[in-house]
Design a protein around this motif. Structure first.
Motif, short mmCIF file in Angstrom:
data_model
loop_
_atom_site.label_atom_id
_atom_site.label_comp_id
_atom_site.label_asym_id
_atom_site.label_seq_id
_atom_site.Cartn_x
_atom_site.Cartn_y
_atom_site.Cartn_z
N HIS A 105 0.84 -1.20 0.00
CA HIS A 105 0.00 0.00 0.00
C HIS A 105 0.87 1.25 0.00
N HIS A 155 1.19 3.97 2.01
CA HIS A 155 1.76 4.69 3.17
C HIS A 155 3.29 4.73 3.06
N ASP A 180 5.72 4.61 5.10
CA ASP A 180 6.56 3.62 5.79
C ASP A 180 6.61 2.30 5.01
N HIS A 181 5.82 2.20 3.95
CA HIS A 181 5.87 1.02 3.06
C HIS A 181 6.41 1.37 1.67
N HIS A 189 -7.29 -1.51 4.62
CA HIS A 189 -6.53 -0.66 5.56
C HIS A 189 -6.60 0.79 5.10
N ASP A 214 -0.41 -3.99 5.96
CA ASP A 214 -1.15 -3.55 7.14
C ASP A 214 -2.58 -4.06 7.02
N HIS A 230 -5.55 0.21 11.70
CA HIS A 230 -4.98 -1.13 11.88
C HIS A 230 -5.89 -2.00 12.72
#
Ligand SMILES: [Zn+2]
Length: 463
Positions: free
Chosen positions: A65, A67, A69-70, A164, A186, A400
Motif C-alpha cells: 500500500h 503509506h 513507511d511502506h 486498511h 497492514d 490497523h
C-alpha cells in the motif's frame, strides 16, 4: 532450477517503519514494500545507510500500500540504480503519485531549512531524494488489479484486499516449487467508516504478519462518538480545533465523520478547513474508488466535500491565522513531524479556548508522541512553543486491526506452518505471539522477525 529460497527482514522488524522484506527464489529476488524509516533521529538516519541488498539486482518491488513507511524508499532505490518494475494496485498507484512527490518536496524543503538555519551536522544538508527523483521513480509503477496473478523473480504474486486504506493489499506469493507465502501488509480493522470489511485471508504455508497493535485492543467506543465528545466543548466555547491527521486515510475519515455529525445535528455546523493539498487529492481518489468503499461510503464522502473548505495555496493557509472560532482545521502530518499544522499550532497554541486533537498512532521520537506522554511545550522551527490550548489524544482512531483483529484475520483460513511477526514494536509483537500460541495449533511455529534476519524457505519445499 529452484535453487535456494529465503526471506530477508530488512526493515519493520522490531519497529513499525521502514517495511522492506526480500523474498528470494533466484537472482536478486523481489522486495515486498520499500518503506522509509520514520520516528526518532536514530531511526530516520537508517534511511541514509546503504541497502543490505543490491538494489540494482532486484527483479521487482511489490508494494502492499501507499503509506510512506511502506513506499517512501522507492525513490531512494531509484536513486541507487533500481530500474525494475514496482507492482501495485490501481488505488495505490494513484495515492503513490501524490505521496512520493510530496515526500521528495518535503525532503528538499527540510534540507533547505536546515541549511538556512545552520541546524544540520552535515554541510550542506542534503535531501534524501528530490521531488524530481520521486517523479522518475513513479515511471516504474506497474498497475495490477486485486486477484490478478503476475510473475516476478520466478514467483507468482497476487494482491488481495486488506481494507486498511484505499488500494491496500496483502501480497500472496507462490514459490517456484509450490509453497506459498503471504505478506499481510497492514491489516484493516473491519469496522472502518468508509472502507469495507477485511475479507478472509488467502491460504498460505508461511505468513508474515504485521503486529502494530499486537498488544492493544481498540476501545469499544465508536470513533465518531469520541470525536463528537472532543469537538463539542471546543465549538461551544468558540474555539478552534486543530486536528493533525495522516493525509491519506485519516484526514478523509475525520471530515466524513464531521459531516455525519453535522447532518445528524450532533454538532453545530461550523467552518471546517481541510488544509492539506495532499489530503484533498486523497479525498478525490478515495471518492472515486467506490468499489473499495462501503455502500454508504460515496454519499458520506460527497457530504464531506460539501462541508470541507479546501485551502490550496500557502497563502490560503496563512489566512487561517486570522481565523476566529468556532472552526475546525484538519491538516496533514498526524504525528506533527512537519507541514502546515506546525504553523497553526504556533499561531493558535496560546489561547485556552482552542484545542489540539491528536487522532492516530504516535511513533517514538515524534512531537505527537511527546505530547501524548505529557509534554506541554514543544519545539517548532527551533523555538519553544508552550501549549496553552486544550490537548486531547483520541484513542479509538486506527486503520490497523488490534490484537483481536489480527488473531481473527490469521484464524480466518487454514493454519499456516509458520508465522513471522513484523511491523511492531517488540512488546506488541511479543504480545501477539503469546496470544497466537494459545490459539493456533501447537505445530504452527510463531516467531518475531528480527532486523537483518534471513529465513531459509526450503523447509516449506520438503513437506
Ligand atoms: Zn499503512
Amino acid at each position: 532450477m529452484n535453487g535456494k529460497s529465503w526471506l530477508g527482514f530488512y526493515g519493520a522488524a522490531g519497529n513499525v517503519t521502514g517495511s522492506r522484506t526480500l523474498i528470494h527464489a533466484r537472482r536478486g529476488g523481489v522486495l515486498v514494500d520499500c518503506g522509509l524509516f520514520q520516528g526518532t533521529q536514530v531511526e530516520r538516519e537508517q534511511n541514509w545507510q546503504p541497502f543490505p541488498f543490491d538494489a540494482t539486482a532486484l527483479e521487482g518491488i511489490v508494494l502492499t500500500h501507499a503509506h510512506i513507511d511502506h513506499s517512501g524508499a522507492i525513490p531512494l532505490a531509484y536513486k541507487r540504480g533500481y530500474r525494475g518494475p514496482v507492482f501495485c494496485t490501481p488505488g495505490t498507484a494513484e495515492l503513490l503519485e501524490i505521496l512520493l512527490r510530496d515526500t521528495g518536496r518535503l525532503q528538499e524543503e527540510e534540507a533547505h531549512h536546515r541549511n538556512w538555519h545552520g541546524w544540520s551536522k552535515h554541510r550542506p544538508a542534503l535531501a534524501l531524494f528530490t521531488e524530481e527523483e520521486a517523479a522518475a521513480a513513479l515511471s516504474l509503477v506497474r498497475i495490477v488489479d486485486y486477484q490478478v496473478p503476475f510473475h516476478l523473480g520466478g514467483m507468482e504474486f497476487a494482491f488481495h484486499r486488506a481494507a486498511h486504506i484505499v488500494g491496500s493489499a496483502h501480497a500472496h506469493c507462490r514459490l517456484p516449487s509450490g509453497p506459498t507465502v503471504l505478506f499481510s501488509g497492514d491489516v484493516g480493522r473491519g469496522d472502518h467508516l468508509l472502507l469495507g470489511d477485511v475479507p478472509p485471508r488467502p491460504v498460505a504455508d508461511l505468513i508474515v504478519c504485521e503486529s502494530t497493535y499486537g498488544d492493544r485492543l481498540h476501545p469499544a467506543l465508536p470513533s465518531i462518538d469520541e470525536l463528537q465528545a472532543a469537538l463539542e466543548p471546543v465549538l461551544a466555547r468558540r474555539g478552534i480545533a486543530l486536528m493533525p491527521s495522516f493525509a491519506v486515510g485519516r484526514a478523509q475519515d475525520v471530515i466524513a465523520m464531521i459531516a455525519e455529525l453535522f447532518d445528524a445535528k450532533r454538532l453545530p455546523v461550523c467552518p471546517v478547513y481541510l488544509d492539506s493539498p495532499m489530503a484533498a487529492k486523497a479525498l478525490d481518489i478515495t471518492a472515486h474508488d467506490e468499489r473499495e468503499l462501503r455502500p454508504e461510503g460515496p454519499e458520506l464522502l460527497r457530504r464531506a466535500r460539501h462541508y470541507a473548505k479546501i485551502t490550496g495555496t500557502q497563502d490560503d493557509s496563512k489566512r487561517l491565522n486570522a481565523l476566529r472560532g468556532p472552526a475546525v482545521i484538519v491538516s496533514a502530518s498526524g504525528m506533527l513531524t512537519g507541514g502546515r499544522i506546525l504553523h497553526h499550532i504556533v499561531e493558535h497554541a496560546g489561547r485556552p479556548e482552542n484545542a489540539l486533537i491528536l487522532c492516530g498512532y504516535q511513533a517514538r521520537g515524534t512531537r505527537g508522541r511527546r505530547i501524548v506522554d505529557g509534554e506541554r511545550e514543544i519545539k517548532i522551527f527551533g523555538q519553544p512553543v508552550p501549549l496553552r490550548l486544550e490537548v486531547k489524544c483520541l484513542t479509538t482512531f486506527s486503520a490497523h486491526a488490534d490484537r483481536e483483529g489480527l488473531v481473527r484475520w490469521l484464524l480466518n483460513g487454514p493454519p499456516p506452518e509458520r508465522v513471522y511477526l513484523n511491523h511492531g514494536e517488540p512488546g506488541a509483537a511479543l504480545a501477539l505471539k503469546g496470544a497466537l500460541e494459545k490459539i493456533l495449533p501447537r505445530d504452527v511455529r510463531i516467531a518475531v522477525a528480527r532486523g537483518g534476519e534471513r529465513v531459509d524457505l526450503n523447509f516449506l519445499q520438503d513437506e
